[in-house]
Design a protein around this motif. Structure first.
Motif, PDB file in Angstrom:
ATOM      1  N   ALA A 188      11.420   0.140  20.691  1.00 43.62           N
ATOM      2  CA  ALA A 188      11.023  -0.269  19.341  1.00 43.62           C
ATOM      3  C   ALA A 188      10.842   0.954  18.456  1.00 43.62           C
ATOM      4  CB  ALA A 188       9.716  -1.061  19.413  1.00 43.62           C
ATOM      5  N   ARG A 189      11.182   0.793  17.163  1.00 38.98           N
ATOM      6  CA  ARG A 189      10.985   1.883  16.204  1.00 38.98           C
ATOM      7  C   ARG A 189       9.530   1.957  15.834  1.00 38.98           C
ATOM      8  NH1 ARG A 189      14.948   0.355  11.496  1.00 38.98           N
ATOM      9  NH2 ARG A 189      14.029   2.258  10.594  1.00 38.98           N
ATOM     10  N   LEU A 190       9.024   3.186  15.699  1.00 41.38           N
ATOM     11  CA  LEU A 190       7.616   3.386  15.371  1.00 41.38           C
ATOM     12  C   LEU A 190       7.395   3.397  13.869  1.00 41.38           C
ATOM     13  CD1 LEU A 190       6.692   6.136  18.004  1.00 41.38           C
ATOM     14  CD2 LEU A 190       6.372   3.668  18.147  1.00 41.38           C
ATOM     15  N   THR A 191       8.418   3.829  13.120  1.00 39.80           N
ATOM     16  CA  THR A 191       8.274   3.895  11.660  1.00 39.80           C
ATOM     17  C   THR A 191       9.542   3.367  10.997  1.00 39.80           C
ATOM     18  OG1 THR A 191       9.143   6.156  11.575  1.00 39.80           O
ATOM     19  CG2 THR A 191       6.733   5.894  11.740  1.00 39.80           C
ATOM     20  N   GLU A 192       9.385   3.015   9.711  1.00 42.84           N
ATOM     21  CA  GLU A 192      10.523   2.601   8.906  1.00 42.84           C
ATOM     22  C   GLU A 192      10.541   3.452   7.651  1.00 42.84           C
ATOM     23  OE1 GLU A 192      11.177  -2.080   9.258  1.00 42.84           O
ATOM     24  OE2 GLU A 192       9.084  -1.612   8.820  1.00 42.84           O
ATOM     25  N   GLU A 193      11.725   3.802   7.186  1.00 40.94           N
ATOM     26  CA  GLU A 193      11.872   4.600   5.973  1.00 40.94           C
ATOM     27  C   GLU A 193      12.622   3.787   4.923  1.00 40.94           C
ATOM     28  OE1 GLU A 193      13.819   8.200   7.009  1.00 40.94           O
ATOM     29  OE2 GLU A 193      12.033   9.101   7.921  1.00 40.94           O
ATOM     30  N   PHE A 194      12.108   3.825   3.698  1.00 43.41           N
ATOM     31  CA  PHE A 194      12.683   3.060   2.598  1.00 43.41           C
ATOM     32  C   PHE A 194      12.769   3.921   1.356  1.00 43.41           C
ATOM     33  CE2 PHE A 194      10.311  -0.003   5.196  1.00 43.41           C
ATOM     34  CZ  PHE A 194      11.238  -1.014   5.398  1.00 43.41           C
ATOM     35  N   THR A 195      13.752   3.568   0.500  1.00 45.40           N
ATOM     36  CA  THR A 195      13.647   3.993  -0.895  1.00 45.40           C
ATOM     37  C   THR A 195      12.741   2.974  -1.586  1.00 45.40           C
ATOM     38  OG1 THR A 195      15.521   2.646  -1.633  1.00 45.40           O
ATOM     39  CG2 THR A 195      16.016   4.865  -0.820  1.00 45.40           C
ATOM     40  N   LEU A 196      12.237   3.325  -2.743  1.00 40.35           N
ATOM     41  CA  LEU A 196      11.356   2.383  -3.448  1.00 40.35           C
ATOM     42  C   LEU A 196      12.079   1.073  -3.783  1.00 40.35           C
ATOM     43  CD1 LEU A 196       9.307   4.788  -5.742  1.00 40.35           C
ATOM     44  CD2 LEU A 196       8.491   3.497  -3.772  1.00 40.35           C
ATOM     45  N   ASP A 201       0.844  -1.211   0.000  1.00 31.17           N
ATOM     46  CA  ASP A 201       0.000   0.000   0.000  1.00 31.17           C
ATOM     47  C   ASP A 201       0.871   1.251   0.000  1.00 31.17           C
ATOM     48  OD1 ASP A 201      -2.261  -1.564  -0.011  1.00 31.17           O
ATOM     49  OD2 ASP A 201      -2.599  -1.440   2.159  1.00 31.17           O
ATOM     50  N   ALA A 202       1.946   1.237   0.815  1.00 29.35           N
ATOM     51  CA  ALA A 202       2.839   2.400   0.843  1.00 29.35           C
ATOM     52  C   ALA A 202       3.536   2.560  -0.510  1.00 29.35           C
ATOM     53  CB  ALA A 202       3.870   2.233   1.956  1.00 29.35           C
ATOM     54  N   TYR A 203       3.945   1.470  -1.092  1.00 29.03           N
ATOM     55  CA  TYR A 203       4.580   1.501  -2.410  1.00 29.03           C
ATOM     56  C   TYR A 203       3.613   2.054  -3.451  1.00 29.03           C
ATOM     57  CZ  TYR A 203       7.130  -0.351  -6.490  1.00 29.03           C
ATOM     58  OH  TYR A 203       7.807  -0.503  -7.682  1.00 29.03           O
ATOM     59  N   THR A 204       2.357   1.584  -3.405  1.00 32.83           N
ATOM     60  CA  THR A 204       1.349   2.057  -4.357  1.00 32.83           C
ATOM     61  C   THR A 204       1.112   3.549  -4.207  1.00 32.83           C
ATOM     62  OG1 THR A 204       0.285  -0.113  -4.290  1.00 32.83           O
ATOM     63  CG2 THR A 204      -1.037   1.729  -5.112  1.00 32.83           C
ATOM     64  N   THR A 237       7.610   6.133   4.066  1.00 31.09           N
ATOM     65  CA  THR A 237       7.590   5.920   5.515  1.00 31.09           C
ATOM     66  C   THR A 237       6.439   4.972   5.844  1.00 31.09           C
ATOM     67  OG1 THR A 237       8.501   8.125   5.920  1.00 31.09           O
ATOM     68  CG2 THR A 237       7.421   7.001   7.766  1.00 31.09           C
ATOM     69  N   VAL A 238       6.781   3.886   6.563  1.00 28.79           N
ATOM     70  CA  VAL A 238       5.785   2.860   6.892  1.00 28.79           C
ATOM     71  C   VAL A 238       5.809   2.642   8.393  1.00 28.79           C
ATOM     72  CG1 VAL A 238       4.979   0.508   6.451  1.00 28.79           C
ATOM     73  CG2 VAL A 238       6.241   1.739   4.688  1.00 28.79           C
ATOM     74  N   SER A 239       4.612   2.481   8.980  1.00 29.59           N
ATOM     75  CA  SER A 239       4.536   2.168  10.399  1.00 29.59           C
ATOM     76  C   SER A 239       5.238   0.838  10.650  1.00 29.59           C
ATOM     77  CB  SER A 239       3.070   2.075  10.832  1.00 29.59           C
ATOM     78  OG  SER A 239       2.979   1.640  12.172  1.00 29.59           O
ATOM     79  N   ALA A 240       6.136   0.807  11.654  1.00 23.77           N
ATOM     80  CA  ALA A 240       6.949  -0.384  11.870  1.00 23.77           C
ATOM     81  C   ALA A 240       6.111  -1.583  12.283  1.00 23.77           C
ATOM     82  CB  ALA A 240       8.013  -0.090  12.923  1.00 23.77           C
ATOM     83  N   GLY A 241       5.208  -1.446  13.255  1.00 22.18           N
ATOM     84  CA  GLY A 241       4.392  -2.563  13.707  1.00 22.18           C
ATOM     85  C   GLY A 241       5.240  -3.636  14.363  1.00 22.18           C
ATOM     86  N   PRO A 242       4.636  -4.782  14.693  1.00 21.54           N
ATOM     87  CA  PRO A 242       5.394  -5.889  15.299  1.00 21.54           C
ATOM     88  C   PRO A 242       6.302  -6.538  14.263  1.00 21.54           C
ATOM     89  CG  PRO A 242       3.146  -6.577  14.849  1.00 21.54           C
ATOM     90  CD  PRO A 242       3.206  -5.110  14.559  1.00 21.54           C
ATOM     91  N   PRO A 243       7.406  -7.159  14.680  1.00 29.10           N
ATOM     92  CA  PRO A 243       8.309  -7.808  13.730  1.00 29.10           C
ATOM     93  C   PRO A 243       7.592  -8.910  12.964  1.00 29.10           C
ATOM     94  CG  PRO A 243       9.316  -7.665  15.913  1.00 29.10           C
ATOM     95  CD  PRO A 243       7.887  -7.269  16.074  1.00 29.10           C
TER      96      PRO A 243
END
Length: 454
Positions: free
Chosen positions: A139-147, A84-87, A121-127
């Protein structure tokens, strides 16, 4: 899923401004990301519709499968969140590019940041793997990625999730159906076993059938609730679902059932030819009885006619074998084939041994009579030889012949003394015939008939 960019995720971008892309680079990047988006969506929908995943969702899982499916289910949830974040990021980039045919520098800077920078930026959630959320701090609350990084992350989660789904589906496709077929064969075998009296507690094969029934029931329940416990990954393979179902327990019970079937077939064979085999046994034991009776009669004759001879004793009829034969007939009468089968096999060997023993006994008992008969034959053969050479009236030969004949035809006969008398007659006959050949009857020759001195 296999949708990572041509160059892979590459090293983590250095902090700082992202190099600005020109319009052609932006269009090529959007086209590539669009193709990747379509491939990711197709893979996720296929995973969502996979029969193995639906079975895992609806099953009451235990053991290894319960743990691995819980982690895989979280991974699939994360996959959709990442998708969804990618879309959304791709849609935003397309919208920004579509504002103007010729994008301004500000647009190109923004597009470059979206397409090459850590813009997602994506909510980290549980592993997703089920590991603790953090071992070193909060625990991290969010994760950041390049596409490209996001696509690589989705590939990893997809591969691990698909591996669980494919492995469970492979086990469920292979083992339960085979177990059910073997259980059906087991049911038929149990019915056949009961018809010939093979029952638990009464016959080892019946106990084996009970054990196989319990094992198959337990095995099927375990396969249904914990299929991954019966999965053997292929060494050196990293592809999802690389491996095979473990059929060792099933194969062992299939072999055990085949052994029981052979045992029951043997019992069925006994049922079909029991009367014929019993008849043969009666005949063999009857011949053994007659031979022993003949040996007992012969022993009495030997004791009466032969002196100074050790005559072996003759045993009575094989009472135990006759009792076992009667028991075998009783088993046949009452249809106790499972008891009759081993008894017949043992009796057939014992009966042949008994007949052989009876014949040996008769031979041993009649040996003195055979010796006497041989001496009588030898004496008469030499008398005939003497007569052919015209020496039948020789007084010495008549005297010695009469002495030997009285000993051999009198009772009781002393075989040792009788044999000495026959030898004396042989020696005398040889001397007389030798003298006639060299003197009185020069033209005659005595044939060498092997009857010389012993």
């Amino acid at each position: 899923m296999g949708v990572a960019g041509p160059a892979g995720p590459g090293p983590e971008p250095e902090p700082g401004p992202v190099p600005v892309m020109d319009r052609d680079e932006v269009d090529r990047a959007l086209a590539r990301l669009g193709a990747e988006h379509e491939a990711v969506e197709t893979s996720l929908l296929a995973l969502q519709d996979h029969a193995g995943r639906r079975l895992l969702e609806g099953a009451q899982l235990t053991g290894v499968t319960a743990d691995r499916w819980a982690a895989a289910d979280r991974a699939i949830t994360r996959l959709w969140a990442y998708f969804d974040a990618y879309t959304a990021a791709l849609a935003h980039a397309r919208e920004l590019r579509a504002r103007r045919r010729w994008s301004s520098r500000e647009d190109l800077v923004a597009l470059s940041e979206l397409l090459r920078g850590r813009s997602v930026t994506v909510s980290a959630g549980p592993p997703a793997t089920g590991a603790p959320e953090s071992l070193t701090g909060p625990a991290r609350l969010t994760e950041e990625f390049t596409l490209p990084e996001l696509v690589e992350r989705m590939n990893e989660l997809y591969a691990s999730s698909l591996d669980v789904v494919v492995a469970a589906d492979a086990v469920w496709s292979a083992l339960p159906a085979r177990i059910d077929l073997l259980a059906a064969e087991l049911h038929r075998t149990r019915g056949l076993a009961a018809s010939v009296g093979v029952r638990p507690g009464e016959h080892p094969a019946g106990d084996d059938l009970e054990r196989i029934t319990r094992e198959l029931t337990e095995l099927r329940a375990q396969v249904i609730s914990d299929p991954l416990a019966f999965w053997r990954p292929q060494e050196g393979s990293s592809a999802p679902g690389g491996g095979r179902p473990d059929t060792e327990r099933y194969d062992r019970e299939a072999r055990a059932l085949e052994d029981v079937r052979r045992e029951i077939d043997a019992v069925l064979t006994v049922r079909q030819d029991a009367e014929l085999r019993l008849g043969r046994l009666r005949d063999v034991l009857s011949r053994a009885d007659r031979t022993l009776a003949e040996a007992r009669t012969a022993r009495g004759e030997v004791l009466a006619k032969i002196a100074a001879t050790e005559v072996p004793a003759v045993s009575g009829p094989p009472t135990v074998l006759h009792e076992q034969l009667a028991a075998a007939a009783e088993y046949r009468r009452h249809g106790q084939w499972h008891r009759l089968s081993p008894l017949l096999e043992a009796l057939e060997q014992k009966a042949e041994d008994e007949l052989l023993r009876a014949r040996e006994s008769l031979t041993a008992v009649t040996a003195p009579l055979a010796v006497r008969a041989e001496l009588r034959g030898r004496l008469d053969a030499y008398k005939a030889k003497v007569a052919r050479h015209g020496a039948a009236e020789d007084p010495l030969l008549i005297e010695r012949y009469d002495a030997a004949r009285r000993m051999l035809w009198s009772a009781p006969c002393d075989l040792r003394v009788a044999e000495e008398a026959v030898l004396r007659y042989q020696h005398a006959a040889a001397e007389v015939l030798s003298g006639r050949a060299t003197g009185a009857v020069p033209q005659q020759h005595t044939p060498d008939d092997g009857g010389g001195e012993r």
